[in-house]
Write a protein that holds these residues in place. Structure first.
Motif, PDB file in Angstrom:
ATOM      1  N   LEU A   1      49.122  35.006  57.278  1.00 59.31           N
ATOM      2  CA  LEU A   1      49.779  35.441  58.639  1.00 59.31           C
ATOM      3  C   LEU A   1      48.831  36.044  59.442  1.00 59.31           C
ATOM      4  O   LEU A   1      49.010  35.726  60.777  1.00 59.31           O
ATOM      5  CB  LEU A   1      50.994  36.120  58.022  1.00 59.31           C
ATOM      6  N   ILE A   2      48.163  37.093  59.303  1.00 55.51           N
ATOM      7  CA  ILE A   2      47.181  37.683  60.054  1.00 55.51           C
ATOM      8  C   ILE A   2      46.276  36.873  60.636  1.00 55.51           C
ATOM      9  O   ILE A   2      45.887  36.909  61.991  1.00 55.51           O
ATOM     10  CB  ILE A   2      46.522  39.025  59.141  1.00 55.51           C
ATOM     11  N   GLU A   3      45.568  35.856  59.851  1.00 56.43           N
ATOM     12  CA  GLU A   3      44.490  35.082  60.294  1.00 56.43           C
ATOM     13  C   GLU A   3      45.426  33.942  61.503  1.00 56.43           C
ATOM     14  O   GLU A   3      44.708  33.564  62.514  1.00 56.43           O
ATOM     15  CB  GLU A   3      43.978  34.355  59.155  1.00 56.43           C
ATOM     16  N   LYS A   4      46.425  33.600  61.097  1.00 55.36           N
ATOM     17  CA  LYS A   4      47.027  32.628  62.099  1.00 55.36           C
ATOM     18  C   LYS A   4      47.682  33.355  63.269  1.00 55.36           C
ATOM     19  O   LYS A   4      47.575  32.815  64.242  1.00 55.36           O
ATOM     20  CB  LYS A   4      48.394  31.916  61.229  1.00 55.36           C
ATOM     21  N   GLU A   5      48.284  34.583  63.146  1.00 51.70           N
ATOM     22  CA  GLU A   5      48.938  35.153  64.417  1.00 51.70           C
ATOM     23  C   GLU A   5      47.849  36.040  65.048  1.00 51.70           C
ATOM     24  O   GLU A   5      47.846  35.902  66.531  1.00 51.70           O
ATOM     25  CB  GLU A   5      49.993  36.105  63.968  1.00 51.70           C
ATOM     26  N   TYR A   6      47.087  36.630  64.636  1.00 45.26           N
ATOM     27  CA  TYR A   6      46.200  37.636  65.204  1.00 45.26           C
ATOM     28  C   TYR A   6      44.473  37.197  65.241  1.00 45.26           C
ATOM     29  O   TYR A   6      43.843  37.840  65.833  1.00 45.26           O
ATOM     30  CB  TYR A   6      46.340  39.051  64.658  1.00 45.26           C
ATOM     31  N   HIS A   7      44.379  36.160  64.392  1.00 46.03           N
ATOM     32  CA  HIS A   7      42.898  35.742  64.719  1.00 46.03           C
ATOM     33  C   HIS A   7      41.888  36.575  63.885  1.00 46.03           C
ATOM     34  O   HIS A   7      40.567  36.604  64.404  1.00 46.03           O
ATOM     35  CB  HIS A   7      42.614  35.209  66.015  1.00 46.03           C
ATOM     36  N   TYR A   8      42.288  37.331  63.018  1.00 46.04           N
ATOM     37  CA  TYR A   8      41.275  38.460  62.322  1.00 46.04           C
ATOM     38  C   TYR A   8      40.884  37.423  61.194  1.00 46.04           C
ATOM     39  O   TYR A   8      41.639  36.845  60.417  1.00 46.04           O
ATOM     40  CB  TYR A   8      41.962  39.515  62.039  1.00 46.04           C
ATOM     41  N   LYS A   9      39.637  37.560  60.631  1.00 49.37           N
ATOM     42  CA  LYS A   9      39.293  36.958  59.379  1.00 49.37           C
ATOM     43  C   LYS A   9      39.903  38.125  58.246  1.00 49.37           C
ATOM     44  O   LYS A   9      39.846  39.402  58.548  1.00 49.37           O
ATOM     45  CB  LYS A   9      37.870  37.096  59.027  1.00 49.37           C
ATOM     46  N   THR A  10      40.194  37.694  57.109  1.00 51.67           N
ATOM     47  CA  THR A  10      40.847  38.700  55.983  1.00 51.67           C
ATOM     48  C   THR A  10      39.940  38.429  54.863  1.00 51.67           C
ATOM     49  O   THR A  10      39.413  37.397  54.584  1.00 51.67           O
ATOM     50  CB  THR A  10      42.356  38.209  55.854  1.00 51.67           C
ATOM     51  N   LYS A  11      40.105  39.381  53.872  1.00 48.94           N
ATOM     52  CA  LYS A  11      39.681  39.472  52.704  1.00 48.94           C
ATOM     53  C   LYS A  11      40.782  40.132  51.458  1.00 48.94           C
ATOM     54  O   LYS A  11      41.024  41.418  52.192  1.00 48.94           O
ATOM     55  CB  LYS A  11      38.278  40.097  52.473  1.00 48.94           C
ATOM     56  N   VAL A  12      41.017  39.639  50.559  1.00 42.17           N
ATOM     57  CA  VAL A  12      42.004  40.266  49.623  1.00 42.17           C
ATOM     58  C   VAL A  12      41.408  40.699  48.407  1.00 42.17           C
ATOM     59  O   VAL A  12      40.396  40.070  47.912  1.00 42.17           O
ATOM     60  CB  VAL A  12      43.210  39.133  49.439  1.00 42.17           C
ATOM     61  N   LEU A  13      41.606  41.959  48.131  1.00 44.90           N
ATOM     62  CA  LEU A  13      41.106  42.512  47.047  1.00 44.90           C
ATOM     63  C   LEU A  13      42.180  42.847  45.919  1.00 44.90           C
ATOM     64  O   LEU A  13      43.309  43.292  46.267  1.00 44.90           O
ATOM     65  CB  LEU A  13      40.425  43.927  47.176  1.00 44.90           C
ATOM     66  N   CYS A  14      42.314  42.115  44.838  1.00 47.24           N
ATOM     67  CA  CYS A  14      43.480  42.145  44.079  1.00 47.24           C
ATOM     68  C   CYS A  14      42.968  42.743  42.631  1.00 47.24           C
ATOM     69  O   CYS A  14      42.435  42.386  41.632  1.00 47.24           O
ATOM     70  CB  CYS A  14      43.849  40.605  43.621  1.00 47.24           C
ATOM     71  N   PRO A  15      43.739  43.965  42.383  1.00 44.78           N
ATOM     72  CA  PRO A  15      43.254  44.624  41.029  1.00 44.78           C
ATOM     73  C   PRO A  15      44.420  44.237  40.109  1.00 44.78           C
ATOM     74  O   PRO A  15      44.341  45.141  38.885  1.00 44.78           O
ATOM     75  CB  PRO A  15      43.757  45.996  41.609  1.00 44.78           C
ATOM     76  N   LEU A  16      45.069  43.312  39.907  1.00 44.22           N
ATOM     77  CA  LEU A  16      46.111  42.904  39.108  1.00 44.22           C
ATOM     78  C   LEU A  16      45.219  41.817  38.035  1.00 44.22           C
ATOM     79  O   LEU A  16      44.262  41.036  38.353  1.00 44.22           O
ATOM     80  CB  LEU A  16      47.200  42.371  39.301  1.00 44.22           C
ATOM     81  N   GLU A  17      45.910  41.671  36.917  1.00 44.34           N
ATOM     82  CA  GLU A  17      45.284  40.523  35.824  1.00 44.34           C
ATOM     83  C   GLU A  17      45.328  39.247  36.043  1.00 44.34           C
ATOM     84  O   GLU A  17      44.363  38.427  36.173  1.00 44.34           O
ATOM     85  CB  GLU A  17      45.645  40.959  34.521  1.00 44.34           C
ATOM     86  N   GLU A  18      46.314  38.631  36.690  1.00 41.70           N
ATOM     87  CA  GLU A  18      46.681  37.471  36.680  1.00 41.70           C
ATOM     88  C   GLU A  18      46.360  36.938  38.314  1.00 41.70           C
ATOM     89  O   GLU A  18      47.480  36.957  39.169  1.00 41.70           O
ATOM     90  CB  GLU A  18      48.012  36.895  36.301  1.00 41.70           C
ATOM     91  N   THR A  19      45.197  36.059  38.414  1.00 36.12           N
ATOM     92  CA  THR A  19      44.809  35.823  39.773  1.00 36.12           C
ATOM     93  C   THR A  19      44.466  34.614  39.781  1.00 36.12           C
ATOM     94  O   THR A  19      44.158  33.853  40.923  1.00 36.12           O
ATOM     95  CB  THR A  19      43.494  36.765  40.326  1.00 36.12           C
ATOM     96  N   ASP A  20      44.335  33.698  38.692  1.00 31.06           N
ATOM     97  CA  ASP A  20      43.723  32.502  38.609  1.00 31.06           C
ATOM     98  C   ASP A  20      44.570  31.403  39.552  1.00 31.06           C
ATOM     99  O   ASP A  20      45.684  31.354  39.322  1.00 31.06           O
ATOM    100  CB  ASP A  20      43.710  31.686  37.304  1.00 31.06           C
ATOM    101  N   GLY A  21      43.801  30.803  40.510  1.00 32.98           N
ATOM    102  CA  GLY A  21      44.500  29.841  41.615  1.00 32.98           C
ATOM    103  C   GLY A  21      45.447  30.508  42.506  1.00 32.98           C
ATOM    104  O   GLY A  21      46.014  29.907  43.193  1.00 32.98           O
ATOM    105  N   LEU A  22      45.315  31.672  42.519  1.00 30.79           N
ATOM    106  CA  LEU A  22      46.290  32.540  43.783  1.00 30.79           C
ATOM    107  C   LEU A  22      45.443  33.084  44.872  1.00 30.79           C
ATOM    108  O   LEU A  22      46.150  33.632  45.591  1.00 30.79           O
ATOM    109  CB  LEU A  22      47.046  33.521  42.814  1.00 30.79           C
ATOM    110  N   ILE A  23      44.241  33.169  44.746  1.00 30.14           N
ATOM    111  CA  ILE A  23      43.350  34.057  45.630  1.00 30.14           C
ATOM    112  C   ILE A  23      42.387  32.907  46.199  1.00 30.14           C
ATOM    113  O   ILE A  23      41.869  32.151  45.354  1.00 30.14           O
ATOM    114  CB  ILE A  23      42.915  35.446  45.174  1.00 30.14           C
TER     115      ILE A  23
END
Length: 372
Positions: free
Chosen positions: A294-316
């Motif tokens: 949403l941030i990339e689409k509306e505000y044109h910033y690049k983003t990076k997600v840091l996920c500290p949880l176990e289950e991330t396969d196929g989600l990031i």
């Protein structure tokens, strides 16, 4: 010791995740653990505790019971409570001590179901995983055991969807859930069931009648896979924030028309930012990557997600990172320019970065509930 925590807290455990997932469904959840762990759950992880009743019990495991393996005591206590409260099901969850002792929870659940006539199941927790693991398996059990297909697929109502993976741990109070539902309803979607806030077990049992499922957090992914295996129901992964709901709606429509496509739509939904600054977001993978898109689409910033949880396969995404432990998170944040995260992450962020608070109950509990 590289995974020890000295500044930030850890996320809600798998045991609390089960309790949160099943809280409103009329069942009885039994934590096999010393008595103090129930108060930890209801004072830190469960915001509904003082406003809404639920049959969440603790076995009151003692040292001698743990050493001697006194299974008859927990069976007797559960059967007595079941006779008094008549739950719709019984769910058994394990803490570290009975896990290490090798307590056979599936066997205990089978005994309970035979002797009480109440559907019973065990969720294989051990207190060493995060809430996504526990809540996800709990929803998977509900999908396998209680969802019934009442109508022939050709008779299904059009534009019907289930929202899978909603608990207060990720979404806060029920008002936030109602917002997500309205965001989809404005595009003509009818919500069959919400897993699991604001709906009953009977509502969830009708989930097989939906045309498509929407996994709004990683907690709902196991249930989506179970429903696909059981009924062939396709699913899309994404959180329908207000400005993002149209793209989610388009993805749902596409999935209904072309059910053989890959189950993950995140890459197709995500935009591409062109700003020099990068916004770093920390949190649960589905809600956080949806916010990043949403941030990339509306505000044109690049983003990076840091996920500290176990289950991330196929989600990031490929630009995102799974992070394990405080030291690794601190290293990943050392060059961050703009950070969006729970307030308790601020102490390990660079002093010069811009920090925007996004409270996460599964991380900081009730501390910042007013900010939700």
């Amino acid at each position: 010791m590289r995974q020890s925590y000295r500044i930030i807290p850890i996320y809600t455990s798998d045991v609390s995740g089960v309790c949160s997932a099943l809280y409103e469904l009329g069942g009885m959840v039994v934590m096999h653990d010393p008595s103090g762990c129930n108060s930890t759950y209801n004072t830190h992880d469960e915001i509904r505790w003082y406003d809404q009743d639920s049959l969440i019990f603790i076995s009151g495991l003692t040292e001698i019971d743990a050493v001697m393996g006194n299974d008859e005591k927990i069976l007797s206590d559960i059967k007595e409570a079941a006779r008094e409260f008549h739950p719709k099901f019984i769910a058994l969850v394990s803490s570290p001590i009975p896990f290490m002792n090798g307590t056979d929870f599936p066997a205990l659940a089978k005994v309970l179901e035979i002797e009480t006539g109440i559907p019973s199941f065990a969720v294989p927790t051990n207190g060493m995983h995060d809430y996504v693991y526990g809540a996800g398996i709990a929803f998977e059990e509900i999908a396998k055991r209680f969802v019934i297909e009442k109508e022939a697929r050709g008779n299904y109502a059009k534009r019907t969807v289930n929202l899978l993976g909603i608990t207060p741990l990720d979404f806060g109070p029920i008002s936030k859930v109602e917002e997500l539902k309205k965001n989809l309803e404005q595009y003509g979607w009818k919500i069959i069931s919400t897993w699991a806030m604001g709906d009953t077990l009977e509502d969830l049992s009708n989930a097989g009648n939906a045309e498509v499922n929407l996994v709004v957090s990683s907690v709902g992914l196991r249930a989506a896979r179970a429903l696909k295996e059981k009924y062939g129901t396709p699913y899309v992964i994404g959180t329908p924030y207000k400005e993002y709901a149209e793209r989610i709606s388009e993805a749902l429509e596409k999935r209904i028309r072309l059910p053989a496509l890959e189950d993950r739509e995140k890459e197709n939904l995500q935009g591409t930012g062109n700003s020099e600054k990068i916004i770093t977001l920390i949190g649960e993978p589905v809600t956080t990557t949806s916010l990043a898109a949403l941030i990339e689409k509306e505000y044109h910033y690049k983003t990076k997600v840091l996920c500290p949880l176990e289950e991330t396969d196929g989600l990031i995404g490929s630009q995102d990172l799974k992070v394990c432990g405080e030291e690794e998170m601190e290293e990943a944040l050392k060059d961050a320019q703009i950070v969006v995260a729970d307030p308790l992450y601020r102490p390990i962020c660079p002093a010069e970065c811009e920090f925007y608070e996004r409270a996460h109950i599964a991380f900081s509990g009730r501390m910042f509930l007013k900010n939700k």
